[in-house]
Scaffold this motif. Sequence first.
Motif, PDB file in Angstrom:
ATOM      1  N   LYS A  21      84.003 -12.591 -17.586  1.00  0.00           N
ATOM      2  CA  LYS A  21      83.944 -12.902 -18.915  1.00  0.00           C
ATOM      3  C   LYS A  21      83.117 -14.131 -19.079  1.00  0.00           C
ATOM      4  O   LYS A  21      83.553 -15.076 -19.484  1.00  0.00           O
ATOM      5  CB  LYS A  21      84.714 -12.833 -19.918  1.00  0.00           C
ATOM      6  N   GLU A  58      88.343  -0.159 -23.038  1.00  0.00           N
ATOM      7  CA  GLU A  58      89.452  -0.960 -23.812  1.00  0.00           C
ATOM      8  C   GLU A  58      89.593  -0.484 -25.180  1.00  0.00           C
ATOM      9  O   GLU A  58      90.740  -0.181 -25.702  1.00  0.00           O
ATOM     10  CB  GLU A  58      89.289  -2.464 -23.844  1.00  0.00           C
ATOM     11  N   GLU A  69      94.099 -13.692 -14.837  1.00  0.00           N
ATOM     12  CA  GLU A  69      93.180 -13.039 -14.175  1.00  0.00           C
ATOM     13  C   GLU A  69      93.570 -13.003 -12.717  1.00  0.00           C
ATOM     14  O   GLU A  69      94.115 -13.936 -12.210  1.00  0.00           O
ATOM     15  CB  GLU A  69      91.845 -13.522 -14.135  1.00  0.00           C
ATOM     16  N   ASN A 103      91.719  -8.612 -15.085  1.00  0.00           N
ATOM     17  CA  ASN A 103      91.673  -9.257 -16.193  1.00  0.00           C
ATOM     18  C   ASN A 103      92.663  -8.718 -17.016  1.00  0.00           C
ATOM     19  O   ASN A 103      92.419  -7.326 -17.441  1.00  0.00           O
ATOM     20  CB  ASN A 103      90.248  -9.592 -16.827  1.00  0.00           C
ATOM     21  N   ALA A 114      89.665 -14.369 -25.388  1.00  0.00           N
ATOM     22  CA  ALA A 114      88.967 -12.979 -25.595  1.00  0.00           C
ATOM     23  C   ALA A 114      89.817 -12.187 -26.535  1.00  0.00           C
ATOM     24  O   ALA A 114      89.905 -12.638 -27.697  1.00  0.00           O
ATOM     25  CB  ALA A 114      89.114 -12.284 -24.179  1.00  0.00           C
ATOM     26  N   TYR A 135      95.711  -8.879 -20.618  1.00  0.00           N
ATOM     27  CA  TYR A 135      96.123  -9.785 -21.807  1.00  0.00           C
ATOM     28  C   TYR A 135      97.509  -9.277 -22.345  1.00  0.00           C
ATOM     29  O   TYR A 135      97.822  -8.114 -22.138  1.00  0.00           O
ATOM     30  CB  TYR A 135      95.318  -9.482 -22.887  1.00  0.00           C
TER      31      TYR A 135
END
Lengths: 363, 188
Positions: free
Chosen positions: B34, A94, A275, A285, A248, A287
Amino acid sequence: MANLTTTQVAAQCHSVGNGEPGTTVGTLRQTHAALRCVRQHFESTGSIEVMTPALVSSTVTDPGIQSVAVTRQAAGVPVGEQIDRGLYLHTSPEFAMKRLLCHGSGDIHQICKVFRQGEAGSRHNPEFTMLEWYRVGQSLDQLIDETVSLVTAVMVLFGKPAPSRETRPWHQLIYDATGLSAAESEHASVAIPVIRRVLDEHGVALPEGVDDTDLSGWVDLLMSTLIYPGFNPAGLTVITDYPVSMSALAKTKASNHPDTATGHTPVDTVAERFELFWGAVELANGYHELTDADELQRRFYADVKTRRQQGLPEVTVDHRLLAAQRVGLPDCAGVAMGFDRLMMIATGANALDDVMPFSIMRA
Amino acid sequence: MASYSTSEFKSGLKIMLDNDPHTIVENEFVKPGKGQAFSRVRVRNLKTGRVVEKTFKSGESVEAADVMDTSMQYLYADGEYWHFMDPQSYEQLAADKAAVADAYLWLKEEDMCEVTLWNGVPISVTPPNFVEMEITETDPGLRGDTATGGTKPAHLGTGAVVKVPLFIEQGELIKIDTRSGEYVSRVK
């Protein structure tokens, strides 16, 4: 947290057998076909495949992810060089991929090995293959659609029907399982006794090591033992609208979902995170990526503080990512998918050991 | 005191829980991508045989149980204790009713048994998978009837009752699978 090193796991493995893999030749061919299918998808959508280092000088701060540390000497870095604290094996590409985005790469994808300390089980392996990609200028909903269609393509490739999809806001899941409203679920003193009772009622043995202030620990246990296993076992479930405390590296936004418990008070703000699950198996997962460098820095240091409080290994904050994001991360959405888990569900296997030639017990 | 971290958990590992020795039957690692990792284990209490579930936060440590499975020869019972001997050291140990439990049904003098010791004291006894025992009492045999598949109860000297084919006679030696308590064959 887990203190398992890969060498310890390997040392525990006494069964050498014939050195045989966990996979059949058929599975190797299926993996090859799935990789080609995935690469074709990105080829046809104009994304470029990139390679970033697995050996990195700073790592994820997330308290829920532990990095495998490598000594500076092992990495061959001379004393006095910039890197003075040792290195890590990346837990996801990432940060490096975002630095490429900051410097104008446009849409990118990567298929690489990543490492997570202490994660070993039928659905976890300390080394696994991550498929990660970023789309510039896209919304989270567009990325969810693309992720679902990619999973569908691989399943169809193996003769499976196109899976159904269900979308569940995070707070809705908590409410359905516990009756806790969004507001209540954020308060440890209110939520923990309720979660304990619900777990107990469902016959889940309560752990002794999780104390009465560790709300996220109790929520994680509730998710792992009751909520995920309740998902449609033969379909896809998308969790959306995470609480801000679980954002996150996602942007946050005003919610358009009313609070399920009260029906009218809207949840103020939610994280633009999703997710994707197949049954209880977490596949991906993603974003709508946080672009604000100051907010990113604030979250990194909040994680560092949490790690210290929980007695977790301290990690070095990625100042190169912060610097790159000050140059500017374009508005983008990104997602990471466990490729081995995708293989597991697409082939109908029950364990990663069936789809990885050499899982940690054979490595 | 020796201890195991959750990362060392695997089936067969002997650990102390609630002051009793247990063996891990099943270990499942669960963790949101997570989030916090847990080990969900099913453990068998080595004293009572009861299987229970436990949940541990990853990274926790549990005291190791000093449990050893030893191969010992069964000598005799004195009405209160069952006596076993280590064939190498000739050391003798006495197991009580709680440790022997139902295994007494299949104990034959001089047979080798597995005796589980906790801190040196027997806590369970496992007879051999197959034992040969004499029938002390059963209905008269139906000579030549080897085809109908009927059975009748046969009493063994230990108090065990086994279903045997109709042609088996009192005083005969038979082979029994102690795991199921079922007749296997006649011993000639």
